[in-house]
Structure formats: C-alpha cells, structure tokens
Design an enzyme around this catalytic site. Structure first.
Site, PDB file in Angstrom:
ATOM      1  N   ASN A 333      30.800  39.139  44.018  1.00  0.00           N
ATOM      2  CA  ASN A 333      32.056  39.656  43.513  1.00  0.00           C
ATOM      3  C   ASN A 333      32.399  41.016  44.093  1.00  0.00           C
ATOM      4  OD1 ASN A 333      33.946  38.472  41.479  1.00  0.00           O
ATOM      5  ND2 ASN A 333      32.001  37.725  40.694  1.00  0.00           N
ATOM      6  N   CYS A 420      31.212  39.220  32.079  1.00  0.00           N
ATOM      7  CA  CYS A 420      31.064  38.336  33.238  1.00  0.00           C
ATOM      8  C   CYS A 420      32.000  38.894  34.294  1.00  0.00           C
ATOM      9  CB  CYS A 420      31.368  36.892  32.877  1.00  0.00           C
ATOM     10  SG  CYS A 420      32.888  36.645  31.950  1.00  0.00           S
ATOM     11  N   GLY A 423      35.584  38.529  31.767  1.00  0.00           N
ATOM     12  CA  GLY A 423      35.260  38.782  30.373  1.00  0.00           C
ATOM     13  C   GLY A 423      36.061  37.943  29.405  1.00  0.00           C
ATOM     14  N   TRP A 424      36.515  36.773  29.854  1.00  0.00           N
ATOM     15  CA  TRP A 424      37.220  35.944  28.883  1.00  0.00           C
ATOM     16  C   TRP A 424      36.668  34.525  28.793  1.00  0.00           C
ATOM     17  CZ3 TRP A 424      41.919  37.732  32.027  1.00  0.00           C
ATOM     18  CH2 TRP A 424      41.961  37.082  33.268  1.00  0.00           C
ATOM     19  N   ASP A 425      35.698  34.185  29.625  1.00  0.00           N
ATOM     20  CA  ASP A 425      35.110  32.851  29.509  1.00  0.00           C
ATOM     21  C   ASP A 425      33.673  32.918  29.001  1.00  0.00           C
ATOM     22  OD1 ASP A 425      37.288  31.256  30.388  1.00  0.00           O
ATOM     23  OD2 ASP A 425      36.952  32.017  32.411  1.00  0.00           O
ATOM     24  N   ARG A 426      32.767  33.205  29.920  1.00  0.00           N
ATOM     25  CA  ARG A 426      31.366  33.243  29.516  1.00  0.00           C
ATOM     26  C   ARG A 426      31.098  34.356  28.518  1.00  0.00           C
ATOM     27  NH1 ARG A 426      29.464  32.758  35.692  1.00  0.00           N
ATOM     28  NH2 ARG A 426      31.585  33.534  35.946  1.00  0.00           N
TER      29      ARG A 426
END
Lengths: 647, 830
Positions: A333, A420, A423-426
C-alpha cells in the site's frame, strides 16, 4: 386494481391449494426465509391468519399456534400478501421452474415491484417460490439452448442459490418477457427507478431509527470522562465524509489538531474511540492506514495523537496497533501513499499484522463455497471440498484477530488501535467482534442493533457498494461478503456460547435476508452522510422496527445475562463449523426434523410459567410461615431463608 | 499474557485469590490425607501426592481451572479439589471420583517444562521440573494438571515418575494386577458380591428375560429355546435363543451345522407393524440330505412370516473390523494431537485429514444400512434377516441401530442397556478381542462397538428430543469400554462369562480349541476378583453425574415429520401385494435381487428342494420392496399426502428416526473426541465457570419451596422432607460447545416441553398442585386421580421420566408427596 386482478386469477386454484400442506415446505424456499422475506407487520399478520383460518375447516381453526400453524401459514401463501405499496407489474402463465432438488415444475409467475412469486399448477399441493427481487444478483438469458423455442432464464442470487426458469417463445414479439420486466425491477437503480424500501409504507409499533443514538451510546460507556471527549468537529461531515457526525477523541487533542491528523490518515479517517473498558479504561480505537508512502512520511500530530490514546489509559504504557492486513499487502500500500506505522516513529507502540485477506479474496472464497453447497453436495468429499474454499479458514483468522484484540484489552489492560486500508471493512469486522466479546450489552438484541448501527453503519461500511443494492453491475469488484462474514463469525460465537446471546439464529438469518431484500432502509447507502442526504430515516422503515416489534421470534430462551463476562472463543478450525442453517438452507434435505425454532418459543413460555410459579409459591410460603410460626414455636418454618427469585 | 503463535495461546496467569487461598492452605499440608479428602478404596494406598495442583477443566466441566491435590495410587490418578466436601465414610466405595482417571485408561504421560515437552516412560528421567502434566487417555480424554510454583519440586517430580511407572502401558498380565488393585481386596469382593443388579433393565440372561422381551414386542409365534443351554450347539451363541414356535428343539438341532459357528437365524426384534428382524451367520456345509432339514431351515428363516423374507447381506458394503480399526486409530491420532510429538495436523488441513480417516464415512454407511432395514421393517409382514459371515461385528451394529431408530424403548437408558445386552453382550460380540485389553492381539482389535456409539450419537444429535438417554450417558458407556473391569466387556461370548464365574475360585484347564478365553494362561487364578457388569454405574459415577444420563423431562411426542426428501411419510401407500409365499430376496447395495443360490438349499445343485417346491425363484415383488426404500428418493413425494387433517397429529412413535446422511449433517462427536483439544486453548474468564442457568435455578427453587410448603403444612407427624429433587444438572456453561442445533437439550433439560401436545390438561404435577391447592379437597381428589392416569405419560416436571418404565430409584417422586399435600393444604387453609 392490478392487485385484485391477480387474486382473481389465482382464486380458482384456491380450494385445492388450501389443504394444510407439508409439501409446500419442500419448495426451495424454506419456511424460515419465507417468513422473513414476507416481513409482515404484526398487525397484518394477525389479520392475515384470521382471514385464512376462517377459510379452514373448524377443527383446524382451534389448533394452537404450533408447528402445525406454521405449516398452514406457509401453504396459505400461495397467493402473496402484497405489502403496502407493492404493485403487480406482470404475470405470466406456463412458466417452468427447474428446481434442482425436485425437478421441473410448471406454474405461474407474478412479478411485483418487490418480489417474484412462482406458484406451481401441476403439483398438488402447490409448490411456491417467493423471492424478494433484491436478492437477484444477475439475470442471464440462456437463449436458444433449449429446443422448441423455449426461452430460459437463470437468476443468480446473492443468497447462495440460483434459480432457472423457462417459458415458450413469445409469439407476440412485441411483448416483453416477464423476465425482462423482472430485470427492470430487480435493478431499480440501474433503471432509474426507486428502491422498494422508499415505497414500503408499513407502520410498526416500534421505531427502529431510534435504536441508536451516538451520544447516549457513548454515555453508556462513560464518555465523556476525564480522558475522552465528544467532538462535533465532523458535524457537517467536513473532517471526514465517511465518518459519523459524533466522534469520541482524547481530551487533550484540540479540534484543530484533529484536522492535521486527518490529513495524515487515509480518507481522513482519524483514530476514534469505539469502546472503552469500564474498569481499566483500555480502549479500542479505529482508523484508516497512515499516509506513510514510499518515503516514510511522518506526522507529528498523528504520533502525538496515538500517544494521547495511550496516555488516556493509565494502566499500561504500551499501545498495540493492529494492522488487520497481511504484512505484504500493507507494505504494498505504500506505493499508493498508504502503509503502516513504523515502530520508530511511534514510541511504545507495537505493530501487529493480523493477516486477514482483502475483499476480493473473500468474494472468491464465498463463490467457491456456493459451488460446493449449491445445489448438490458431494458427500464423500464434502470436507475436503469445504476446506478448499478456505471460507472457514478466513472466519478463523477474523475470529482469531478479534480474540487477540479482546485479550489485549481485557487481560493486558492495553489500549489498541485497529486499522486496515480504509478502515471500513476488516476494521469494522474486527472492532465489532472484539466489542461483542468484551461487552455483554452488545450480545442483547438491542445492543447488537446498536453495534451494527455504530460500528458498521455510522462508521461507513459501504453497504451500497459491497452489496450492490438494485444495481445490475454484478461484476463490480467492490462487491464483497464482508458483512456476511461478520455475521458468520457472530454465529460461530453463538455456537460456542449458547447462553451468552439474547438473540437466536433466526435473528441473524433475518438480518442477512434483509441485507439484500431492499425492504428496509437500514442497509442502504454507504455512509451516515449519504443516508442523511437521502433522508433514509424519514423515507424508509428500519429493519429494527420490524424486529423489535416481534422480539419473541428472535429471542434465545437460553440467554443468561452474564454481565461482565468476556467471551474468549476457541478459534481452532476444529471448533468452527459451517453455518449450514444459512448457506445450505435451500437444500430441502438439510432441514432438520427437530423444529428448534419452535422449541425455543415453547421454552420461553415454560420459563415465564416457572417464574410465575416461583412467585406464587413464594407468596404462599411467606403467608404460611407467618401464620404457622405463630402457631407452632420451633417449627422448621421458622428457619426459612428468603429465597430470591432470578431472571 | 499471551505466548505462542498468532492463533494459539496459553494462559499463564494465575488468579490472585486462588494463590492466596492456596497459601493459606499450605500450612495444613503435612497432616493426614483426610485433609485433602481422598477416599481410598479398601486396600488402595496412596503412592504419591502433590499439593496445590490445578486441573484444567474441559468445556463440559465449565472450563477454567480447579485447584486441589493430586494423588497417585495403584489404581488411579486422583484429583481432589480443595473445598470439596469431606468424604462420607459410610458411603459405598466409588471406583473413580469425578476428577479421577484410572491408570488403565492412561495411554501416554507427557510433561511440559519451561521450554520443552517430554513423553515420560517408566524408564525416562526428568532433567527439568515439569510445569504441566498431561495425561492422554485411551478413551480420548486429555487430562491436564498444572503445577504451581508453590508445589514442592520434589512432589512434582516424584508424582510424575510414580504415574509413569505405574500406569503400565497395557501388556499381558497387567490387566489382572489392575483389576486386583481396584477390586481385589476382601472388602471389595464382598461389596461386589452383595451388589444388587439393576432389575429395571433386561439382562437377557434367563428364559424369562427373553420371554419378557417377546411379550414387550408382541412377538407371537416365537419361543425361547434352551437348546444351546450347555453351549453344545454353538459356543458363541447365548444359552437361550428365540426361534419359531413351530420348530421343535430336536428339529432345530440339525440346523446348527448349516451355519458358520452354528449361528442359526435367531429372532432379535419385532416391528409393531409385524415384521421380524433376524440375524444369522453365513451358510456352510451346504449339503442337504433330507427334506425335513430343508423344511426346518425354511421355517427358521421365515419365522412367522410365510410370505416374504429379505436377506440383508452386511459384509460387502459395511466396513470390515480392520477398516474400522484403521479409521479409529487415524481419528485418535488426529484428535488427540499429542503435544510431545511435533507432527500434528495443521489447522488448515483439519477438514481434509478428518475426511481421510473415513470414520465419518463408516458411520454413514452403518446408519444408511440401518435406515434401509428400518424402512423395510416398516413395510410390514416380512422377515428381514441380517447376514454377516461371522454375525458378530457389523451385524451387532446394524441390528441394534435399527432398534434404536424404531423402538422408543431403546432410546431410554435402561432400554439401551438392555439392547446392548441383547445384541452385543449376549449375541457374542467379541468385546474381549476387539478391545484388545491385553495388547496381545492387535490383529483382532477393532472398536466396532465405538462405531456403534458414534452412530447412536449421530441419531441423538439429529433427534435429541426423541431420546431419554443423553450424550453424557453415551460418553459414560464410551469411556467404560476402556476400563478392563467389567464383565460385560471382558469376554467374547456368554460361554466365557459363564466359565469365568463358574470357575471362580477353582482352577480349570482350558478346553481344547478354546482359544479366545479371557486369560489364556494363568487366568483362573483363584484370587481373580469378581467383575461387576458395566451397568452398575454407581461404581464409577456419582449420583450427581448419573442424573445427567437421562433427560428429566419425557421425550416429546414425535412431530409430523418434515418432508425434506429424506423421509417417506406414507408407508401405507406401499403395501406389499402379491408376493408369492416363500419368496426370498437378497438386498445388497441398495437393490433387491433373487439370485438362485441365495439359499443354498434351494439352489439347483441340491435336488431335494426342487422336488418339494416346484417353483422357480421369481423377481415378482421386487418393485414392491423397492418402493419401501423410496424414502431415500426425493422425487417420490407422495401425492395427496395431506388430504386428511389428521395427519397433523402426533405420529406413530415407532416411525423410525431416519437420519439425514448428507455430508454437512454428519458431525464429529466433539464432546467425545475433542475433549482434550489442547491445540485449541481457550481463554476462560475467571467467573465464567459453574453458573447455573436461571431456569435450573428456578427449577431448584420451585422444588425447594414445595418442600418447605409440604413441611410447613404437614406438621411434625409427616416424614421430614421428601428427598429433595436432584437438581437437574444442566451444562449451562456459558461456553459449552454444542452440536448441530441441539444444545437445547443438554443445556435446557429442566424446562423441556413436558406440557406437550399429547394430552389436554396441564399435566405436570406442578400445575395440579397449584390448581388444587386452596381448593376444597373434593376438587383436589379428581385432579389427583387424573394425574395418576396420566402418570404413564407424564411425570413431574423435574422428576424423572417414567414414560417407559417405572423407576423406583432415588429420584424425587411426586406421587406420595402429592397425595398428601392438597389435603393438608386444605386443612391449613380451612
């Protein structure tokens, strides 16, 4: 008028199909999902059952509401009870449905702006399929393959099944096939129509939109306190458009500095408080990745901010940063300006990678799982086929990650930061699971609703993108079963701690059914800001309105409110199971012979009855002992100790 | 704190309060062992002791740790928790306490040191002080003890050595010394010889036992023959066998030679629809000289049904004993995952490795075969004869599974015990060789019986409310198999058992050719202790734990089955019609056929049959039989099934419980095989253990209040409080692992559905109690009598189910108490 027309056309079949039928249960839709998909309000439900029972023979009418009743309710649905503002769009005769379990069935199809309704005409009793259009992921025309001019359509559904229909070639070429009509209403967004949730005007006694209020939830946790404050800096979603308006941040960081922190975090998603331990003050905070980039950029404000988070917890001089991604992905990333915190820059912080894969891997895994379970299961290689999907392995990694977070907070009394990439899935999966383990409030029905509203909805899990409500673009790479995976993890927890959750399996299945159904507004849009803009709370009904209006259906009778208990599940694959009741529920052979759900209700009644008995007896003992102790001195009744009642 | 890899953790924390408590206790250590509350058996002496040890509790026990004292005796490793009640010296001796493990059950001893683990053998020496002692048991338990820093190092090392030296990895001769350690003392011998048998189960030892079973099944046309009374006809058959009434003993005698080991077709069970279940060994000596011989064989085989007989061949499709042994040893290796060896299956390969053991495949095969047989029997009026070469292994599995599926009596504890007596112990399953207690006969070892228990567990987990017995009971049976103490398992057939008890105290010379005697050489040592039957549970399990063997509420009446394609709910539509009397079919691999040589005496080579029966075998009737099995085909959903509303009512209780056998439905018996599960260490919150479920507490409370009421109202002349109902112990642990949707049962026993749909009035005594109290006695009386009428179906809510048999045991009994209460209440009220 369309409505009445539909009833008339089906009315001729009524007398025959009225027979109490067990058989209709063997349609591919289970009774469970039928009930949920129907989502009738309690008032409508009672009137409905009244009207139907009037048509039944008298001896059936007096039957209590038991499994029998359930059967009746399912079979009676051979003509759909249209929901408020649901209108029939098209009807067609002579449609063949190829049931993978029972073979081809001929019947009629009705399409409304909410559902597809298929009823067989060649089976007695009738076979019924009732499908909210929201679950349709794609419609494929399998043209020309079949001879004699039949046209065949395949419906790929989001809920682990595929349906196949066929009808004769239209003689009138100008007339559209009913499935063309279906496509229009299955993908309203792509066709410039409105999602049905905006039309659905049902009124429930409870208002689910009031379930969650950020301020009162923070207050429940004891925020604000001496170390944490509530900021209104994001009131107009200017700091971060995917965050909620109300945020809890460390006291000693002024709003001005928050802006500078936001500049260093992806999408402006700064670390904010999710949960605080009532005793140790250790916290769970969530954010997105730092914008470190290839050059290893640093931000003084961000470093100070994390220090402030650590300082807010007097019990520990350490901070754990859980980067949920695999280390390689986090490093990759950096190319895009992201990355992870270096331990040099953040003193006293320890960075841990949790090795959970991204949304694309999860989507692929669920796709494989669907191949393995639908429609046919290969008995002799079932376990190795299941293993090859890696679905349970992903579940295990997520649970293990959440377990580590919960352990750090509970046993280590250390604050943690979870992120992650965005910051909205895992991140949402991990923080909400950890909170579920740590705080018994979230294990109640209302608490769980609050948890979803807070960690998922308000913090901007992008439901619209991940599910693709009403969108025909089924190949969209943004779609992913992140939320399903979370609910699966919750289910695994309920299996390991059967008495710790107030809700039952049906509650979880209902949530997942309405994740797709587009009947309720709860899971629409991507963020709080969007929902506000679309006036979702005003224009739609909340799923919690429906659920909280009939809690008894969703209550686990074994529930014990062990407050202050922390759940530490076993995360070995040896102790995880495939959620058969969700993933394989379409296979009629999988339905168990013991009606667990029914039993739940009986148990609840039993419990209430016992409680009443205790109360009665207690009163009696008090009376008796008062009178007899005066009669007989030294009688054993004297020594009666007060017996407390429980529950 | 956590150590270990990402997903495996170990808790190395000690709760401060426990530490303090231990410190305060340490002053008392040196005194007599009574302080620690170990109650020794007569003649048992403590070899070593270690104080301040913590035992790791399993999920079933509530998880967490229990601190106490660890002992090693000649017979067992005992653990006595601190704060446990002082032992009652007058109580009957119990072989094993709740936390004990018999030395003979131990398979491996492993210690964990600061940085290493080591397998301890009798000769090994320890170079470090262990922190943890792990006992791997043959019954797949893993028992883990943690030594505290305060445990003296000498004690830790000594007890480890002592256990390692005495547990004796079983070898010839060690079994006897183990038995002697447990049962050999004069007091124990006396105690055992005075023990009464459980008279509420059928032992199948006498003629009357068998007659009772015939009567229970309503099997007319059969009689009990004592032709094998002296085991002259067949050494492996029991003394009494059930044969058709028409066949005289003299005629019967001629038939034995035509079957392997003389195991002629014998009656096992009759389905209420009139079909009989028989079992037999393979045919042999296929030369038939006389017409009468053939006539007798036909009569024996057809039993009372002259029309139709189906021979179900078991050997071909079902696993052989060797297969079962291989699968089980793989399963053991996989589930125990010994920490002393580095080779353990990685978690991500768990599923495929489990699959490759084939254990679940074998349970599926057995269940499938039994389901097919159950469907055939349900068809009515035919004879199903199970045939296996020796008739001593899988035929035991299938015949008993069929009965568990079809006969509610076999789903009660006593009924199940009777079933095991009938189809296993008496029928001559070679327990002794199959379990291989002496470790001297590895070739014969095969846990066929354990496969059967697993199959029963699968049924139980799919139909928990149809069983009166519980998983705890199945576990108890499972674990007992590994203890070489019980007469039930320490012989291969009834003849051996009889020899043993007859020769007790005398010496005998083994009969020629009798090779599988229990103690081939010096076995008849006069000091052999008498062995108790396994069913004497009080020897092993405390009352409290025995109470968990059964559900406190009666099994709920069967519901209308769900048509999910696994059940054929309309058997009546498939009446067998037009079968020629005397037809025999072979059922094998799911199809029927009538091969010419199915019955050797009918085959062409033997001319005698032809002379008397001029009929070629025909395949008529095959379609009819196949329809009986259509239950397995989803496409055959019967038409017009639901035309009568009556079908909604409760079902025939003898409708078989047909299990769903699809891959996802075959579960692993985790409560049994993963009890140790050290690879998956869970955290346990300090206060999570042993909180009773509120319903349980409510139940206890209702009981308590009732007792007090009775006491308060009855006055001093009434016998002091009725034995308080044993609190139905639930496994209401917060974190109990459960199986497929069934935790309602173990977890919620006290509040099942005793108020069922069967009978109209509120049937639990509770209600009547409530309603009758305060009313004039006149109204109380009829309600009481109505209770009595119902008592065969319903019992007191928290008392014991007596739906199938009266249980005059120690449990709470409502009736006497009840009869008193309303009256006296009335008097007080007036």
């Amino acid at each position: 008028m369309e409505k009445s027309g539909s009833i008339d056309s089906l009315g001729s079949k009524r007398s025959s199909s009225r027979q109490p039928s067990v058989d209709s249960l063997s349609s591919t839709s289970t009774s469970r999902s039928d009930r949920s998909a129907q989502a009738k309000p309690p008032s409508a439900m009672s009137s409905d059952s009244m009207s139907t029972s009037a048509e039944f023979s008298p001896e059936l009418r007096v039957k209590p509401k038991t499994a029998v009743k359930q059967v009746l309710r399912d079979s009676e649905k051979e003509e759909p009870q249209l929901l408020p503002n649901e209108t029939v769009q098209d009807m067609a005769q002579d449609i063949t449905y190829f049931c993978p379990f029972t073979g081809a069935v001929r019947g009629t199809v009705m399409v409304t702006n909410y559902r597809l309704f298929f009823k067989s005409t060649d089976r007695e009793p009738a076979f019924v399929l009732d499908l909210p259009l929201g679950v349709v992921s794609r419609v494929e025309k399998i043209g020309g393959a079949s001879s004699r001019g039949d046209v065949s359509y395949g419906l790929v559904c989001k809920d682990m099944r595929n349906l196949r229909f066929a009808h004769k070639q239209m003689e009138d070429t100008l007339r559209k096939s009913i499935f063309e009509v279906l496509i229009k209403f299955a993908f309203p967004v792509s066709n410039g129509l409105q999602i049905f949730a905006f039309d659905y005007g049902q009124v429930f006694p409870e208002n689910g939109w009031k379930v969650y209020d950020a301020i009162s939830e923070y207050k429940r946790q004891g925020i604000p306190n001496e170390s944490w404050r509530i900021t209104k800096i994001n009131d107009h979603y200017e700091l971060c458009d995917t965050y909620p308006s109300t945020l809890a941040v460390p006291v000693n960081i002024p709003d001005e500095e928050l802006r500078r922190v936001a500049a260093f975090r992806a999408k402006g998603r700064i670390p904010v408080l999710s949960w605080i331990h009532p005793e140790s003050q250790a916290t769970v905070t969530r954010c997105s990745q730092p914008m470190v980039g290839v050059n290893g950029k640093r931000s003084k404000e961000d470093e100070k901010y994390l220090q402030a988070i650590m300082d807010a917890n007097a019990q520990s001089h350490k901070l754990f940063i859980f980067d949920v991604r695999p280390c390689v992905n986090a490093a990759a990333n950096k190319k895009n300006g992201g990355g992870y915190e270096s331990e040099d820059a953040y003193q006293n912080a320890e960075l841990v990678f949790l090795d959970i894969h991204n949304i694309h891997v999860m989507r692929e895994s669920l796709r494989k799982l669907k191949d393995v379970v639908y429609p046919n299961i290969e008995d002799s290689h079932w376990l190795s086929n299941l293993e090859s999907t890696h679905w349970l392995e992903h579940i295990k990694l997520i649970l293990a990650g959440a377990l580590r977070i919960a352990d750090k907070v509970e046993s280590g009394k250390t604050s943690v930061v979870v992120h992650c990439s965005d910051g909205w899935d895992r991140t949402a999966q991990l923080t909400s699971l950890a909170m579920l383990m740590l705080d018994s409030y979230y294990r109640t029905i209302r608490g769980f609703e609050v948890l979803l509203e807070k960690e998922w909805l308000s913090f901007g899990h992008r439901f619209q993108l991940r599910i693709g409500h009403g969108d025909k673009n089924h190949t969209d790479a943004d779609r992913s079963p992140v939320f399903i995976q979370f609910v699966d993890c919750v289910w695994q927890l309920t299996r390991q701690f059967p008495a710790a959750f107030e809700f039952n399996e049906y509650f979880l299945v209902t949530i997942l059914d309405h994740l797709y159904s587009c009947l309720f507004g709860t899971f629409l849009c991507n963020s709080e800001q969007q929902r506000l803009k679309e006036e979702i709370p005003k224009r739609t009904v909340s799923l919690w309105s429906y659920i909280n209006s009939q809690l008894e259906d969703f209550t686990n009778p074994l529930y014990v409110n062990y407050s202050n208990h922390v759940l530490f599940p076993v995360v070995s694959l040896r102790h995880l199971e495939l959620w058969v009741g969700y993933y394989i529920r379409w296979n009629p052979r999988m339905r168990p012979q013991e009606p667990v759900h029914q039993r739940y209700k009986e148990l609840l009644a039993k419990r209430a009855e016992l409680q009443k008995r205790v109360d009665e007896l207690q009163r009696e003992v008090t009376n008796r002992s008062a009178s007899s102790s005066s009669e007989r001195a030294g009688s054993p009744t004297r020594s009666i100790t007060p017996v407390q009642t429980f529950v | 704190m956590l150590t270990g890899s990402k997903t495996t953790f170990k808790v190395r924390q000690m709760l401060p309060d426990i530490k303090e408590r231990m410190l305060s206790q340490s002053g008392v250590n040196a005194r007599s062992r009574d302080v620690f509350g170990l109650r020794c058996l007569p003649g048992e002496c403590v070899l070593q002791r270690a104080v301040m040890v913590r035992k790791k509790l399993t999920a079933r026990e509530g998880r967490g740790w229990l601190s106490g004292t660890l002992f090693c005796t000649h017979f067992r490793v005992a653990f006595v928790p601190q704060d446990s009640p002082k032992p009652d010296d007058n109580a009957d001796p119990v072989l094993l306490g709740d936390h004990d493990v018999a030395l003979a059950s131990i398979d491996k001893v492993v210690v964990v040191g600061p940085n290493r683990t080591k397998l301890v053998t009798p000769n090994s020496s320890l170079k470090f002080t262990p922190e943890e002692l792990v006992l791997y048991c043959r019954d797949m338990r893993v028992i883990c003890f943690l030594f505290d820093r305060l445990t003296p190092d000498a004690q830790v090392i000594e007890i480890t050595y002592t256990i390692a030296k005495t547990y004796q990895p079983l070898k010839p001769g060690s079994v006897l010394s183990f038995q002697n350690a447990a049962l050999g003392s004069v007091e124990m011998k006396q105690f055992l010889s005075n023990r009464r048998r459980d008279t509420h189960m059928n032992w199948f030892e006498s003629t009357s036992d068998w007659e009772q079973e015939l009567e229970r099944c309503g099997a007319s046309g059969w009689r009990v023959s004592s032709v094998n009374d002296r085991f002259e006809m067949s050494t492996s058959l029991p003394r009494f066998i059930v044969v058709p009434q028409k066949v005289l003993d003299t005629e019967l005698k001629k038939s034995f030679s035509h079957f392997n080991e003389g195991r002629i077709p014998r009656w096992c069970w009759r389905h209420p629809r009139g079909s009989d279940l028989l079992r037999m060994a393979s045919f042999q000596n296929n030369i038939y000289h006389e017409k009468d011989d053939i006539r007798n064989l036909e009569m024996i085989l057809f039993g009372c049904q002259s029309s139709l007989c189906v021979v179900v061949e078991l050997g071909e499709e079902l696993p052989s004993p060797a297969d079962i042994q291989l699968a089980h040893s793989r399963l053991r290796a996989l589930c125990l995952g010994d920490i002393s060896t580095s080779v353990s299956v990685p978690d991500d390969k768990w599923l495929s490795t489990l699959e490759s053991t084939h254990w679940l495949d074998y349970t599926r095969l057995c269940l499938r075969k039994a389901s097919e047989v159950a469907c055939l029997l349900r068809g009515g009026h035919l004879t199903v004869a199970l045939q296996e070469a020796e008739d001593r292994d899988v035929s035991c599995v299938v015949s008993s599974l069929v009965q568990v599926m079809c006969d509610p009596h076999c789903r009660t504890q006593r009924g199940f015990q009777g079933l095991v007596q009938k189809e296993w112990v008496m029928a001559g399953h070679r327990f002794y060789s199959r379990i291989n207690y002496h470790r001297d006969n590895d070739k014969e070892e095969a846990p066929v019986f354990l496969l059967f228990l697993d199959c029963v567990w699968q049924l139980w987990s799919q139909y928990p409310s149809r069983f009166q017995l519980t998983e705890d009971f199945l576990l108890a049976v499972h674990d007992s198999v590994h203890l070489p103490l019980f007469s039930s398992f320490l012989a291969n057939c009834q003849r051996e058992r009889c020899k043993r008890s007859q020769n007790h105290g005398q010496s005998y010379t083994p009969v020629n050719g009798w090779r599988d005697g229990p103690h081939p050489d010096s076995s008849s040592d006069p000091c052999d202790p008498p062995l108790p039957p396994v069913w004497d549970w009080a020897l092993q399990y405390s009352k409290r734990r025995q109470d968990r063997f059964t559900q406190p509420v009666p099994p709920s009446p069967p519901l209308q089955p769900l048509l999910n394609g696994n059940l054929n709910t309309n058997p009546d539509a498939h009446k067998l019609t037009d079968t020629i009397p005397g037809s025999v079919f072979l059922f094998s691999r799911g199809t029927f056929s009538c091969p010419a040589n199915l019955l050797p005496w009918r085959s062409t080579s033997s001319g005698i049959y032809k002379k008397s029966h001029r009929r070629a075998p025909s395949s008529e009737g095959v379609p009819g039989l196949e329809r009986l099995l259509k239950a397995w085909a989803l496409t055959d959903i019967p038409q017009g099934l639901t035309s009568n509303s009556g079908s909604q009512g409760p079902l025939d209780p003898f409708e078989p419980l047909l299990p769903v056998l699809m891959g996802p439905c075959m579960g692993l018996w985790k409560e049994c095989y993963l009890r140790g599960a050290l690879h998956a260490q869970a955290f346990s919150h300090p206060i999570s253990a042993n909180h009773p479920h509120p319903v349980e507490r409510l139940a206890a409370e209702v009981q308590q209040l009732k007792d007090k009421l009775a006491q308060a109202s009855a006055g001093p002349d009434v016998k002091p409080p009725i034995k308080t109902a044993e609190r139905p112990l639930t496994d209401a642990n917060l974190n109990q692992n459960t199986n497929n949707g069934t935790f309602l049962f173990p977890g919620s026993r006290p509040h099942g559905t005793c108020v069922s749909r069967v009978t109209a009035p509120p049937t639990s005594t509770n209600h009547q109690h409530a309603s009758s109290r305060g009313r004039p006695p006149t109204t109380a009386a009829p309600s009481r009598s109505s209770h009595r009428d119902n008592s065969s179906k319903h019992t007191f809510l928290f008392g014991h189910s007596s739906s199938t048999e009266a249980r005059p045991d120690q449990r709470y009994h409502p009736a006497p108490n009840n009869a008193k209460l309303p009256k006296s209440n009335g008097s007080v009220a007036s």
